[in-house]
Design an enzyme around this catalytic site. Structure first.
Site, short mmCIF file in Angstrom:
data_model
loop_
_atom_site.label_atom_id
_atom_site.label_comp_id
_atom_site.label_asym_id
_atom_site.label_seq_id
_atom_site.Cartn_x
_atom_site.Cartn_y
_atom_site.Cartn_z
N LYS A 72 0.99 -1.56 0.40
CA LYS A 72 -0.36 0.14 -0.17
C LYS A 72 1.52 1.88 0.43
O LYS A 72 1.79 1.61 1.12
CB LYS A 72 -0.97 0.49 1.38
N GLU A 121 9.08 1.34 11.29
CA GLU A 121 10.89 2.25 10.73
C GLU A 121 9.72 3.91 10.12
O GLU A 121 8.72 3.80 9.85
CB GLU A 121 11.01 2.57 8.98
N CYS A 153 13.51 10.74 7.07
CA CYS A 153 13.12 10.22 7.92
C CYS A 153 14.87 10.39 9.28
O CYS A 153 14.87 10.48 10.43
CB CYS A 153 12.76 9.26 8.65
N GLU A 209 10.08 16.20 15.84
CA GLU A 209 10.30 15.74 13.86
C GLU A 209 9.22 17.17 13.13
O GLU A 209 8.69 17.00 13.36
CB GLU A 209 9.50 14.64 13.12
P1 NAD Z 1 2.32 8.19 7.37
O1 NAD Z 1 2.40 7.91 9.25
O2 NAD Z 1 0.69 9.31 7.40
O3 NAD Z 1 1.75 7.41 6.61
C1 NAD Z 1 2.58 6.23 5.82
C2 NAD Z 1 1.82 5.39 5.14
O4 NAD Z 1 0.44 4.83 6.04
C3 NAD Z 1 1.14 5.70 4.28
O5 NAD Z 1 0.68 4.35 3.20
C4 NAD Z 1 -0.18 5.70 4.47
O6 NAD Z 1 -1.48 5.77 4.20
C5 NAD Z 1 -0.91 4.75 6.03
N1 NAD Z 1 -1.17 4.80 7.06
C6 NAD Z 1 -2.05 5.76 7.15
N2 NAD Z 1 -2.89 5.52 8.58
C7 NAD Z 1 -2.96 4.63 8.70
C8 NAD Z 1 -3.63 3.96 9.22
N3 NAD Z 1 -4.43 3.78 10.52
N4 NAD Z 1 -3.31 2.25 9.17
C9 NAD Z 1 -2.95 1.93 7.98
N5 NAD Z 1 -2.27 2.44 7.22
C10 NAD Z 1 -2.06 4.42 7.35
O7 NAD Z 1 3.78 8.84 7.42
P2 NAD Z 1 4.22 9.68 5.78
O8 NAD Z 1 3.03 11.54 6.24
O9 NAD Z 1 3.39 9.27 5.27
O10 NAD Z 1 4.96 10.18 6.31
C11 NAD Z 1 6.34 10.63 6.82
C12 NAD Z 1 6.46 10.01 7.68
O11 NAD Z 1 7.32 9.11 7.56
C13 NAD Z 1 7.94 10.38 9.25
O12 NAD Z 1 7.23 11.10 10.51
C14 NAD Z 1 9.12 10.03 9.21
O13 NAD Z 1 9.80 10.22 9.66
C15 NAD Z 1 8.47 8.00 8.23
N6 NAD Z 1 9.67 7.71 7.96
C16 NAD Z 1 10.21 7.03 8.57
C17 NAD Z 1 11.20 6.23 7.98
C18 NAD Z 1 12.37 4.70 8.41
O14 NAD Z 1 12.95 3.97 7.50
N7 NAD Z 1 12.55 5.32 9.62
C19 NAD Z 1 11.40 6.27 6.64
C20 NAD Z 1 10.43 7.78 5.80
C21 NAD Z 1 9.47 8.17 6.41
#
Ligand code: NAD
Length: 472
Positions: free
Chosen positions: A170, A245, A279, A376
Site C-alpha cells: 500500500k 520504521e 526520517c 520532527e
Molecule cells: P504516515 O504515517 O502518515 O503514512 C505512512 C503510510 O501509512 C501511508 O501509506 C499511509 O496511507 C498509511 N497509513 C496512515 N494511516 C494508517 C492506518 N491507520 N493504518 C494503516 N496505514 C496507515 O507517514 P507519512 O506522512 O507518509 O511519512 C512521513 C513519516 O514517515 C515521518 O514521520 C518520517 O519520519 C517517517 N519515515 C520513516 C522512515 C524510516 O525508515 N524510519 C522512512 C521514511 C519516512
C-alpha cells in the site's frame, strides 16, 4: 494518466478516481482510483492463492532469477520511473534517478541473498539431528510513506519476495504512481500474478483494513510514529508480526577537532536533502563552542547556495515539499521559533510562483525545550546549538523519544567510537552525512521503530524460524 489498483496481474477495481498532484506545479499529474475494501479482499485472496499455488514452493534459484528480472525491468524503465517519481513527489530528477538505481540494487541484493537464507544445525541434548528452517510467512503487507515511494517500497517488497512471501503493497495516497508501475513491471518480468498486489488508498480506512485483514501475517510499515503505534495496536489483536520504521529527530555532532569545513559543507545534505522530508534528517546540530561561529557561518553559506527550484532540472538540489499542508507545518515551527525570539539565520521563505517551495532554514538560539528542537519537522528546518562538554551533549542528544540516525564529526578515532557507542540510535555515521547502505541493517531505537529494513536482518524478518528434530 489514469491508474487503478494492481491485482492478480492486471489493473482492477478501484473506487472513484482521485487526482494526484505534482507539488512543483500544484496541478494534477495523474488520477488514481483507490482500492476499495472489496479490492483488498480480492487481492488478499489472490495473494494467498498465488502463494499456495506455487510461489511458496518455488526453488530458491528460480526466486533469484525472478528478482534479478525485476531489477533489470527497473533499470530498463528507469527514465520513466524517475520522471514519474519526480513529478509525483517534487524530488529533483537527479535524486529520483539515484533512487531508481538504488531500488534496482535492492532487488539485486535480495536476489543474491535468497540462497544465503540458511538455518542452523544445533547440537541438542539427545541423539539425533536438530536443524532450523527459515520459512516464509505467507501473505504479508507493506505500507509505505510518500517521501521515498519507490525506494522504500522496494526495501520491503524485495526481501519479502526473496523470503518467499506474497505481498500486498500500500503506497501513500499522495504518491501511488511508482508503486503501481512496480507492480506492472514486476509482473511483466515474471513475478506470477497475485504475488505482488498494489493497493493505493487512504491510510485511515484501507490501511486499517489491511493491517486487520485475517489473511495478512505481517505488516512492514514505514511512516510516522503516531501511525506506527496505531498499526502495532491493531496488529496486536491477532499477534501479527510488525516491523516499523518511524520518525526521527537525529543529531549531527561536530567536535572542534573535526574537519570543520568538510562537516559544514556536507551537513546541508544531512538535513535538507529531499527537502528535509527524510526520517534520517539530522536536524539537531550540536557544535562544540570553540568552532561554533566558524561552523555556523560555513553551514549557512553552504545552505544558502543549495539550488532550490524546478525538480525537472538536473542542477536542482532541493525541490518543493510534498503538499501545501506539509509546508505549513514547517512554517508554523519557524513562526513559533521567531515568536520565542530565536534567530532564523537563513531561509524559511516562499519563492514567488507556484509550487510548495520553502527555502532551507537554519535556526539558532533554540533551547532544549523548544518544539522546533524537540519535534520532527519533516521539512527543511535545522537547529544549531553550541556545546561545551561531551557528556552533557550526549545526555542532550539522547534526550528524545526518537533514535534513528546520527552523525559524528571528529578526527579523534577513540572519541568517534566512544560517542558512536553512546548515541541511542539505530544508525550512526562518522565523518559522513549519510548512513544508509543496502547491505547493512537500517532502523531505529526507541520510538523510531522496531525491526530493521535492509541487509540480511530484513530478509530474516520476513520469515518464521522452524525447529526440526529428527530422532536417530
Ligand atoms: P504516515 O504515517 O502518515 O503514512 C505512512 C503510510 O501509512 C501511508 O501509506 C499511509 O496511507 C498509511 N497509513 C496512515 N494511516 C494508517 C492506518 N491507520 N493504518 C494503516 N496505514 C496507515 O507517514 P507519512 O506522512 O507518509 O511519512 C512521513 C513519516 O514517515 C515521518 O514521520 C518520517 O519520519 C517517517 N519515515 C520513516 C522512515 C524510516 O525508515 N524510519 C522512512 C521514511 C519516512
Amino acid at each position: 494518466m489514469s491508474e487503478k489498483p494492481w491485482i492478480n496481474g492486471a489493473p482492477a477495481g478501484g473506487g472513484k478516481p482521485e487526482p494526484v498532484l505534482n507539488p512543483a506545479t500544484e496541478q494534477p499529474c495523474a488520477e488514481v482510483a483507490p482500492a476499495t475494501l472489496a479490492d483488498l479482499d480480492a487481492a488478499a485472496a489472490g495473494a494467498l492463492a498465488a502463494w499456495t499455488g506455487g510461489w511458496r514452493e518455488l526453488a530458491p534459484g528460480k526466486r533469484t532469477d525472478a528478482l534479478f528480472a525485476v531489477a533489470r525491468a527497473l533499470r530498463e524503465g528507469a527514465d520513466e520511473l524517475a520522471g514519474l517519481e519526480s513529478a509525483n513527489t517534487g524530488k529533483p530528477m537527479g535524486d529520483a534517478v539515484d533512487e531508481v538505481d538504488m531500488a534496482a540494487r535492492t532487488f539485486e541484493y535480495y536476489a543474491g541473498a535468497v540462497t544465503r537464507l540458511t538455518g542452523q544445525t544445533i547440537p541438542v541434548g539427545k541423539a539425533g539431528l536438530d536443524f532450523t528452517l527459515r520459512q516464509p510467512l505467507g501473505v504479508v503487507a507493506a505500507i509505505v510513506p510518500w517521501n521515498y515511494p519507490l525506494l522504500i517500497a522496494c526495501w520491503k517488497v524485495a526481501p519479502a519476495l526473496a523470503a518467499g512471501n506474497a505481498v500486498l503493497l500500500k503506497p501513500a495516497s499522495l504518491t501511488p504512481l511508482t508503486a503501481l508501475r512496480l507492480g506492472a513491471l514486476a509482473h511483466a518480468a515474471g513475478i506470477p500474478a497475485g504475488v505482488l498486489q498494489v493497493l493505493p488508498g487512504p491510510g485511515s480506512s484501507l490501511g486499517d483494513a489491511l493491517v486487520g485483514h485475517p489473511l495478512v501475517r505481517k505488516v512492514g510499515f514505514t511512516g510516522s510514529t503516531e501511525v506506527g503505534a496505531r498499526i502495532m495496536a491493531l496488529a496486536a489483536k491477532d499477534i501479527k508480526r510488525v516491523s516499523l520504521e518511524l520518525g526521527g529527530k537525529s543529531p549531527n555532532i561536530v567536535f572542534a577537532d573535526a574537519d570543520v569545513e568538510l562537516a559544514a559543507a556536507k551537513s546541508p545534505l544531512s538535513v535538507f536533502s529531499n527537502t528535509g522530508q527524510d526520517c534520517c534528517a539530522r536536524s539537531r546540530v550540536f557544535v562544540e563552542r570553540k568552532v561554533y561561529d566558524r561552523f555556523l557561518s560555513a553551514f549557512v553559506a553552504a545552505t544558502a547556495k543549495l539550488k532550490v527550484g524546478d525538480p525537472a532540472l538536473r542542477e536542482t538540489e532541493v525541490g518543493p515539499l510534498i503538499s501545501a499542508r506539509q509546508r505549513e507545518v514547517s512554517e508554523r515551527f519557524l513562526d513559533e521559533a521567531k515568536r520565542a525570539g530565536r534567530t532564523v539565520a537563513c531561509g524559511g521563505s516562499r519563492p514567488a510562483g507556484r509550487g510548495f517551495y520553502l527555502s532551507p532554514a537554519i535556526v539558532t538560539g533554540t533551547e532544549p525545550g523548544d518544539r522546533v528542537w524537540r519535534e520532527e519537522v519533516f521539512g527543511p528546518v535545522a537547529c544549531v546549538r553550541p556545546f561545551d562538554d561531551e557528556e552533557a551533549m550526549l545526555a542532550e542528544a539522547n534526550d528524545t523519544p526518537y533514535g534513528l540516525s546520527a552523525s559524528v564529526w571528529t578526527r579523534d578515532l577513540s572519541r568517534a567510537l566512544r560517542v558512536a557507542k553512546r548515541i541511542e540510535s539505530g544508525v550512526v555515521s562518522i565523518n559522513s552525512h549519510s548512513s544508509v547502505h543496502l547491505e547493512a541493517p537500517f532502523g531505529g531505537f526507541k520510538q523510531s521503530g522496531i525491526g530493521r529494513d535492509l541487509g540480511m536482518d530484513a530478509l530474516a524478518s520476513w520469515t518464521e524460524v522452524k525447529n526440526v528434530y529428527v530422532a536417530p
